[in-house]
Write a protein that holds these residues in place. Structure first.
Motif, short mmCIF file in Angstrom:
data_model
loop_
_atom_site.label_atom_id
_atom_site.label_comp_id
_atom_site.label_asym_id
_atom_site.label_seq_id
_atom_site.Cartn_x
_atom_site.Cartn_y
_atom_site.Cartn_z
N PHE A 49 12.48 13.18 -16.00
CA PHE A 49 11.68 13.36 -14.79
C PHE A 49 10.19 13.13 -15.09
N ILE A 50 9.71 13.75 -16.16
CA ILE A 50 8.29 13.64 -16.49
C ILE A 50 7.89 12.19 -16.67
N HIS A 51 8.65 11.44 -17.45
CA HIS A 51 8.20 10.11 -17.83
C HIS A 51 8.54 9.04 -16.80
N LEU A 52 9.60 9.24 -16.00
CA LEU A 52 9.81 8.32 -14.89
C LEU A 52 8.67 8.42 -13.88
N HIS A 53 8.10 9.61 -13.77
CA HIS A 53 7.02 9.81 -12.80
C HIS A 53 5.65 9.58 -13.42
N ALA A 68 3.39 14.24 -9.79
CA ALA A 68 4.58 15.05 -10.05
C ALA A 68 4.87 15.11 -11.55
N GLY A 69 4.83 13.96 -12.20
CA GLY A 69 5.09 13.95 -13.63
C GLY A 69 4.06 14.73 -14.42
N GLN A 70 2.80 14.63 -14.01
CA GLN A 70 1.74 15.34 -14.71
C GLN A 70 1.90 16.85 -14.61
N VAL A 71 2.19 17.34 -13.41
CA VAL A 71 2.25 18.79 -13.23
C VAL A 71 3.46 19.39 -13.93
N ILE A 92 0.83 -1.20 0.00
CA ILE A 92 0.00 0.00 0.00
C ILE A 92 0.87 1.25 0.00
N GLY A 93 1.95 1.25 0.77
CA GLY A 93 2.86 2.38 0.79
C GLY A 93 3.50 2.62 -0.57
N GLU A 94 3.91 1.55 -1.23
CA GLU A 94 4.50 1.66 -2.56
C GLU A 94 3.51 2.29 -3.54
N LEU A 95 2.28 1.80 -3.50
CA LEU A 95 1.29 2.28 -4.45
C LEU A 95 0.95 3.74 -4.20
N ALA A 96 0.79 4.11 -2.95
CA ALA A 96 0.46 5.50 -2.62
C ALA A 96 1.55 6.44 -3.10
N ARG A 97 2.81 6.08 -2.87
CA ARG A 97 3.91 6.93 -3.28
C ARG A 97 3.99 7.05 -4.80
N SER A 98 3.65 6.00 -5.51
CA SER A 98 3.79 6.01 -6.97
C SER A 98 2.81 6.93 -7.66
N ALA A 149 5.97 5.33 -13.29
CA ALA A 149 5.71 5.13 -11.85
C ALA A 149 4.64 4.07 -11.59
N LEU A 150 3.53 4.13 -12.32
CA LEU A 150 2.46 3.15 -12.07
C LEU A 150 2.82 1.78 -12.63
#
Length: 360
Positions: free
Chosen positions: A240-244, A219-222, A205-211, A248-249
């Motif tokens: 940065f954009i695409h790693l996030h 972060a990547g979207q903004v 759950i922690g991993e998913l929330a952070r991602s 990320a998901l």
């Protein structure tokens, strides 16, 4: 023209999320209302391109037993669809559940949940252990698509050939449907996971929330929104954009499966690097297809990034260097699988190869 080698990118790919700070982009970072006016951000790309009957996947670099990729994908997707249908039945209040199901059950190959299941089975777990997490990542992915389609974002009318959620249910219900899918995803993991220790569930759950939060997808979207029309966006910003935003998901999907399956820390981290590599690989390929294929071939509007004046890999690197970078990312992903059982790793190896060679 930039010259690019994977060694330039591997440190970022291999960084653990807790050690991956939100670097300040090199371009001016202004609030969207001041910098962008009414312009919409880019669409959050999905790995779930349509798998045609003609598409097959063969991995030339990883010797392994014969693997029927098409049958595997169809079988796993059917199991995921059945689990999603059961997870969110029609009940009161009827309208919100109709809206949630409308987008969640709208189709797609279910690549993210299948990655989750494949990672779980690779480290010794079962499909049943991973299924609640697999459904959760698909719920969150669906939420992101519903919100991306809204007039304040991409303002899209169609999704997978059907009217978008807000066109059917209204903007207010569409926002709430996305919110409900997001919150239920975590409930589903917490309540629905069986045969897994509480510690593993909490870690997942922690991993998913952070991602998906301000250290991940958001972060990547903004940063992507704020980069539109800005001339001095560079490779580090694109990374940065695409790693996030994209990777990320995908990373969470694989890591959650590995955690639920009881993988060791070393196995989890190898699969994390694998997932980051295929996340970036997907985006590089997507950018190439956007400028080399027609709208009919892609099943979506071609050249959209060019119209939006977005920075892409071909724009920075050129087509041929972008293709070479894609090959190096595929090799990096494959490298992370060599220490696993080849037969159990076959689904992940085939998925990586498919992402690299897809045509839409």
């Amino acid at each position: 023209m930039y010259a690019l080698h994977l060694s330039t990118w591997v440190p970022s790919i291999r960084s653990h999320p807790r050690s991956l700070p939100l670097r300040k982009p090199s371009f001016p970072f202004a609030a969207p209302s001041k910098q962008l006016g009414n312009r919409a951000p880019s669409f959050l790309h999905s790995v779930s391109a349509v798998l045609t009957k003609e598409e097959t996947v063969q991995d030339d670099n990883l010797p392994r037993p014969t693997f029927d990729f098409k049958s595997y994908m169809l079988g796993k997707a059917a199991a995921v669809n059945e689990a999603l249908d059961a997870a969110i039945p029609l009940r009161d209040p009827l309208k919100i559940h109709e809206a949630m199901r409308y987008s969640l059950l709208a189709g797609g190959k279910r690549v993210r949940p299948i990655l989750c299941i494949a990672a779980c089975e690779l480290v010794g777990g079962t499909q049943a252990m991973a299924m609640p997490s697999a459904c959760a990542v698909e719920m969150i992915h669906t939420m992101s698509l519903i919100h991306d389609d809204l007039p304040c974002m991409d303002n899209d009318d169609l999704r997978r050939g059907k009217p978008t959620n807000h066109k059917v249910f209204g903007e207010d219900v569409a926002v709430l449907a996305g919110d409900a899918l997001l919150s239920f995803a975590f409930e589903h993991i917490a309540v629905g996971t069986k045969g897994v220790t509480p510690a593993q569930i909490v870690r997942a759950i922690g991993e998913l929330a952070r991602s998906i939060g301000a250290e991940g997808l958001v972060a990547g979207q903004v940063v992507d929104i704020s980069s539109e029309g800005v001339s001095n966006v560079g490779l580090k910003d694109l990374e940065f954009i695409h790693l996030h935003k994209t990777a990320a998901l995908l990373e969470a999907s694989v890591v959650l499966g590995a955690i639920m399956g009881g993988g060791s820390n070393e196995e989890v981290e190898k699969l994390r690097i694998f997932a980051r590599s295929i996340g970036l690989l997907f985006q590089v390929v997507d950018d190439i297809l956007d400028v080399t294929k027609s709208s009919e071939e892609l099943g979506k509007t071609a050249g959209k990034d060019l119209v939006a004046d977005k920075i892409t890999y071909p724009k920075l690197l050129g087509i041929e260097n972008s293709k070479e970078f894609a090959r190096e990312l595929l090799q990096e992903a494959q490298t992370q699988l060599v220490d696993f059982d080849l037969e159990k790793a076959a689904p992940l190896a085939a998925l990586a190869k498919y992402i690299a060679s897809r045509q839409n």
